[in-house]
Design a protein around this motif. Structure first.
Motif, PDB file in Angstrom:
ATOM      1  N   GLU A 170      41.013  77.374  35.835  1.00 45.61           N
ATOM      2  CA  GLU A 170      41.528  76.076  35.388  1.00 45.61           C
ATOM      3  C   GLU A 170      40.437  75.037  35.132  1.00 45.61           C
ATOM      4  O   GLU A 170      40.465  74.363  34.089  1.00 45.61           O
ATOM      5  N   PRO A 171      39.456  74.870  36.023  1.00 45.02           N
ATOM      6  CA  PRO A 171      38.401  73.887  35.734  1.00 45.02           C
ATOM      7  C   PRO A 171      37.593  74.235  34.485  1.00 45.02           C
ATOM      8  O   PRO A 171      37.154  73.336  33.752  1.00 45.02           O
ATOM      9  N   GLU A 174      39.766  73.403  31.429  1.00 51.19           N
ATOM     10  CA  GLU A 174      39.862  71.949  31.273  1.00 51.19           C
ATOM     11  C   GLU A 174      38.616  71.360  30.629  1.00 51.19           C
ATOM     12  O   GLU A 174      38.675  70.324  29.960  1.00 51.19           O
ATOM     13  N   ARG A 175      37.479  72.038  30.807  1.00 50.50           N
ATOM     14  CA  ARG A 175      36.229  71.565  30.199  1.00 50.50           C
ATOM     15  C   ARG A 175      36.019  72.125  28.798  1.00 50.50           C
ATOM     16  O   ARG A 175      34.968  71.913  28.190  1.00 50.50           O
TER      17      ARG A 175
END
Length: 282
Positions: A170-171, A174-175
């Motif tokens: 997820e991180p 998101e980037r």
């Protein structure tokens, strides 16, 4: 060495089967020997000296069985021990390299992410690989502790594995990462789940076929390729209990495996020696 001699392949555990599968697909006439050091997986949390010792022991075991080439089908062992192995042995030695360059070349967003063990991401080899990139792309590094253990337990799609992967992915998404590089040979066994969580627009790359092509090239240059009209044989060893590993290894290999156990003798003090390891099938 002769062309009918086998190719030796090893990994910290079951992940190298993803590389072995590509070698088998590209070189159907070759005999393949595979060692899974599952009793000591994962290598990602082990010291460099320990990984060197295990890599030397397994390499010597494979050479004693006539291996004409050695494939280090483990990114962590590549980073920790490949250079040392090349100084000790004269046979062709093929190791892993995460597919960062093609990922950067094919990324649309200019953001790629590498999923790997901490040991791989901290290795000299990986630093050199990043240093060779001539790009403005952003390369995100994501260590993934726990994933190897999930694969070694045969949990490729359970809720625990799903939640662990979601926390890592997820991180990165998101980037803006639109390309994921699987920098551990265990991780391609999780590709269906990774694709499900990341979405169809995210590209997933691993190095298995690239390594198989390199094996073909090196053996061709050395005139050691087996005849194309023969059918190669596969043999497997594990440092874990064969009865515990046989079913899972057969499932991941998609066929019945001939699996033997090898035991360790007492190690010497020098971690760079092969430690007197008596890796004999019993």
């Amino acid at each position: 060495m002769h062309s009918h001699h086998p190719i030796g392949v090893f990994d910290s555990g079951l992940g190298g089967l993803t590389v072995l599968r590509e070698i088998r697909r590209l070189l159907p006439g070759e005999d393949l020997l595979y060692v899974a050091d599952s009793a000591h997986a994962p290598y990602g949390d082990k010291s460099v000296a320990f990984i060197e010792s295990r890599s030397i022991a397994i390499t010597e075991f494979l050479l004693e069985r006539g291996a004409k080439a050695i494939v280090v089908a483990c990114n962590t062992a590549t980073g920790a021990a490949a250079r040392l192995l090349r100084t000790r042995y004269s046979v062709p030695l093929i190791a892993m390299e995460p597919a960062v360059k093609p990922a950067v070349e094919h990324s649309r967003s200019g953001v790629v992410a590498v999923l790997a063990t901490r040991q791989t991401l901290a290795s000299h080899n990986f630093s050199v690989l990043l240093g060779r990139l001539e790009t403005n792309a952003e390369v995100l590094l994501q260590p993934c502790p726990g994933l190897v253990e999930r694969v070694e337990a045969g949990d490729l799609a359970g809720e625990g594995t799903r939640e662990l992967l979601r926390a890592y992915l997820e991180p990165l998404l998101e980037r803006g990462a639109d390309t994921l590089v699987l920098g551990c040979t265990h991780y391609p066994l999780l590709t269906p789940l990774i694709q499900e969580l990341a979405g169809p627009h995210v590209r997933i790359l691993d190095s298995g076929m690239g390594v198989a092509r390199q094996v073909h090239r090196r053996l061709s240059e050395a005139e050691l390729l087996a005849p194309e009209d023969r059918i190669g044989r596969d043999r497997f060893w594990t440092s874990a209990h064969p009865a515990r590993m046989h079913g899972l290894m057969s499932r991941l290999w998609a066929g019945e495996v001939e699996l033997a156990h090898w035991a360790e003798s007492k190690t010497r003090d020098d971690p760079r020696s092969h430690g007197g390891l008596a890796l004999e099938p019993i």
